[in-house]
Write a protein that holds these residues in place. Structure first.
Motif, PDB file in Angstrom:
ATOM      1  N   LEU A 506      25.163 -13.533  20.420  1.00  0.00           N
ATOM      2  CA  LEU A 506      25.613 -14.655  21.239  1.00  0.00           C
ATOM      3  C   LEU A 506      24.403 -15.479  21.639  1.00  0.00           C
ATOM      4  CD1 LEU A 506      28.268 -13.055  23.619  1.00  0.00           C
ATOM      5  CD2 LEU A 506      28.680 -14.513  21.630  1.00  0.00           C
ATOM      6  N   ARG A 511      28.691 -17.833  18.928  1.00  0.00           N
ATOM      7  CA  ARG A 511      28.642 -16.509  18.301  1.00  0.00           C
ATOM      8  C   ARG A 511      28.147 -16.640  16.864  1.00  0.00           C
ATOM      9  NH1 ARG A 511      31.371 -11.454  18.818  1.00  0.00           N
ATOM     10  NH2 ARG A 511      31.776 -10.462  16.812  1.00  0.00           N
ATOM     11  N   ALA A 579      26.541  -8.772  20.689  1.00  0.00           N
ATOM     12  CA  ALA A 579      27.966  -8.686  21.003  1.00  0.00           C
ATOM     13  C   ALA A 579      28.611  -7.664  20.088  1.00  0.00           C
ATOM     14  CB  ALA A 579      28.618 -10.060  20.814  1.00  0.00           C
ATOM     15  N   ALA A 583      34.978  -9.761  17.092  1.00  0.00           N
ATOM     16  CA  ALA A 583      35.384 -10.448  18.308  1.00  0.00           C
ATOM     17  C   ALA A 583      36.822 -10.104  18.670  1.00  0.00           C
ATOM     18  CB  ALA A 583      35.254 -11.963  18.130  1.00  0.00           C
TER      19      ALA A 583
END
Length: 664
Positions: A506, A511, A579, A583
């Motif tokens: 990120l 992203r 991250a 997602a």
């Protein structure tokens, strides 16, 4: 010399005074508000006493409570630091009435310089150069308009009792004068309770150069050279240095003489600063005198090898100045910047919160750090959000600037947002490097110092991914044994296909997903259409060295858990947070659908109610935080479903204050 002193301040300056006292064997007493019970100045002092609530008016501005603590602890003197009560004549007189020395100038000297108009009148009598203008008592608008015409345009309107840029207007022509005067007077009345103004000729592209002065009770007054403070944003100093790159020996001598004359005019005792505005032609004019120690005093100390707090203590105890003017000799160049919890990308919105990490360069003979917080401390909403002052010193200005850039590259603040990246851009900008900056440059060209919507390049993204891959492999390495064991490789190998790992990064709200094949510093990285072969990657001592498509690079890179900080060759920093590789949908859009508190603070106005239909940009709430007011506006058109805060409520950062009804 005193045996025990009380420090009527907090944070960095309180810690600074305590260090000098400890070296001199002087016992120190601190005072603290309820918000500062765990603060560093409380921990460093020999003893510390509570004096009230978190707001300055409830604690650090309570002169009676502070003097009572001094009496009870046997403190012989009070050091006010800067800000708060440092230039309060009533407090200085109350100290004297209580038989306690005030480590600062006489009250009469503070009074003489407390009004810009009165100070200019006094300087005029002592032939200190003044900007042409008007500082008289007749404040009739017609008289002021006449004086404005006589002074000529452009000109500055300034609040006579003001400071910090409040009650200040630039007027370019006569037609705009009446409106600008009324606006300046309204602001001055709100800020200072005083509508009086002075008029000054506006100096285009001025420089701000100040002289450190010192006087004693034996009639001695000297100056300790200049500091240039021309790098300013909204009249607030950003970078200070000495010597000034603008002054030659003759002008430095003349300005020094004028500064000493200004100090003698008010029979000055202790540390003070005489500030001048300097035109591009080198003509200089008295601006004001600060009757206290300045935030930027360390650059003077570094070039002269002095401790100005020690000088303050000695002078206040009746000793003469340690040096004569001819004994003052500077060495090298020093620069100071202030590390703040603030967000330059959001109009320098002050920040608050817990300092999850505070990485600072190691102090050395070239690097000095004056701070009032450590990792784990909290930057509160009640006081100035300065975290530390970073001061560098070297043989000349180019060397000092490089020291500054190197030190900033090692600086990282995790928790509240900070101005470190902004300072890095400042230290590398040609107008600073070449010494050409004026007081208005940052405000005119602020976009040159901000990241804005700019994203890191592919090399910086790949470098962050490589650092995280190396960290993964180090963390999951097999125990020592057979180096050829298939279990010794943490490369995501699977039966039937080559190992592939996904590193998700990120960068702000953006992203990046990077696919990685390889192991042990040798990888093939892919992001979309971009592919890069990385060879020989090693991360050690904050440096990532590797070959990117056979081009060898050496990048400063700091890895802290899931956070990577990368610097490019231009001195810009890029921060990536790791991250989850895949997602998940969630409530990331809540901030766009509702109104949330950008920081902890107090609600001072509620301008809407449930059921109201509002439009995007409409002001809904006003909150007070970090000594400023923030307008919270509707992020979109819609109907308000609920408001979860009332006037006077304290709210936490990121709490939802206004919820919008879902569209029908």
């Amino acid at each position: 010399m005193f045996d025990c002193i009380l420090i009527a301040n907090r944070g960095e300056i309180a810690c600074r005074v305590i260090r000098t006292c400890r070296r001199l064997g002087i016992r120190t007493v601190a005072v603290y508000s309820s918000a500062d019970a765990d603060a560093q100045h409380v921990r460093l002092a020999d003893e510390a006493w509570p004096i009230g609530g978190p707001r300055p008016a409830e604690s650090y501005l309570r002169g009676d409570a502070i003097i009572e603590v001094a009496r009870r602890t046997g403190a012989q003197a009070i050091h006010p630091g800067y800000g708060f009560l440092s230039e309060n004549t009533d407090f200085a007189r109350a100290c004297a009435a209580a038989g306690i020395a005030f480590i600062g100038p006489r009250p009469e000297s503070i009074d003489a310089m407390g009004s810009k108009a009165a100070a200019k009148a006094l300087m005029e009598k002592h032939t200190v150069p003044l900007v042409p203008g008007y500082h008289g008592d007749d404040q009739d608008p017609a008289r002021l308009a006449d004086e404005a015409a006589r002074t000529g345009f452009p000109l500055m309107i300034k609040a006579a009792a003001g400071g910090g840029g409040k009650g200040m207007r630039i007027v370019r022509d006569a037609d705009a004068f009446a409106d600008a005067l009324a606006s300046a007077q309204r602001e001055a009345a709100n800020a200072f309770g005083d509508t009086r103004v002075i008029l000054e000729r506006y100096v285009d592209h001025p420089r701000h150069i100040e002289f450190q002065v010192f006087g004693d009770t034996h009639g001695n007054v000297i100056h300790l050279n200049e500091r240039e403070c021309s790098a300013q944003r909204r009249y607030q100093k950003v970078l200070e240095e000495t010597p000034s790159p603008f002054l030659d020996a003759d002008r430095r001598a003349r300005m020094g003489e004028a500064a000493v004359a200004a100090a003698r005019a008010v029979d000055y005792v202790g540390a003070g600063t005489v500030e001048f505005i300097v035109g591009q032609d080198g003509e200089f004019f008295f601006m004001e005198m600060n009757t206290r120690l300045q935030v930027e005093h360390p650059v003077t100390e570094e070039t002269l090898g002095l401790d100005l707090v020690e000088w303050q203590l000695r002078v206040a105890s009746g000793e003469p100045l340690p040096l004569r003017q001819e004994q003052v000799h500077a060495r090298g160049h020093a620069i100071e910047v202030r590390l703040y919890a603030e967000d330059p990308e959001a109009n320098f919105l002050p920040g608050s919160g817990r300092l999850a990490a505070l990485d600072l360069p190691a102090p050395s003979r070239h690097v000095r750090l004056d701070g009032g917080v450590v990792a784990g401390d909290t930057v509160t909403i009640f006081y100035d959000p300065m975290i530390a002052k970073l001061i560098v010193h070297d043989v000349d200005r180019p060397s000092a600037l490089q020291r500054l850039r190197d030190a900033l590259a090692l600086t990282d603040i995790v928790g509240p947002k900070s101005n470190v990246a902004f300072l890095e851009r400042l230290a590398s900008h040609p107008v600073v490097v070449e010494g050409r900056i004026d007081t208005g440059y940052l405000d005119r060209h602020l976009d040159e110092f901000l990241t804005g919507d700019t994203h890191a390049g592919a090399t910086e993204r790949f470098a962050a991914a490589v650092a995280m891959l190396l960290a993964d492999e180090s963390e999951h390495a097999a125990p020592a044994g057979d180096p050829h064991s298939p279990w010794a490789a943490a490369d995501a190998w699977r039966i039937g296909h080559a190992g592939k790992r996904v590193v998700a990064l990120l960068e702000g709200d953006t992203r990046h997903e990077i696919e990685a094949h390889g192991h042990d510093g040798h990888y093939v990285l892919t992001q979309g259409e971009a592919t890069c072969t990385v060879s020989g990657a090693r991360l050690a001592d904050g440096i990532l060295s590797a070959r990117f498509d056979d081009q060898a690079r050496r990048l400063p890179l700091a890895l802290r858990g899931p956070r990577a900080r990368v610097h490019d060759e231009h001195g810009h920093r890029w921060v990536f947070e790791r991250a989850p590789a895949y997602a998940w949908a969630g409530a990331a859009g809540d901030a766009a659908r509702h109104v949330v508190a950008p920081m902890p603070g107090r609600i001072v106005l509620v301008r809407a109610a449930p059921g109201d239909a509002v439009v995007e940009g409409q002001e809904l709430l006003v909150m007070e935080a970090m000594k400023m007011e923030l307008a919270l506006k509707a992020p979109r058109d819609g109907t308000i479903e609920s408001i979860s805060a009332a006037q006077g409520d304290f709210v936490d950062a990121d709490s939802v204050l206004v919820r919008f009804a879902e569209p029908a």
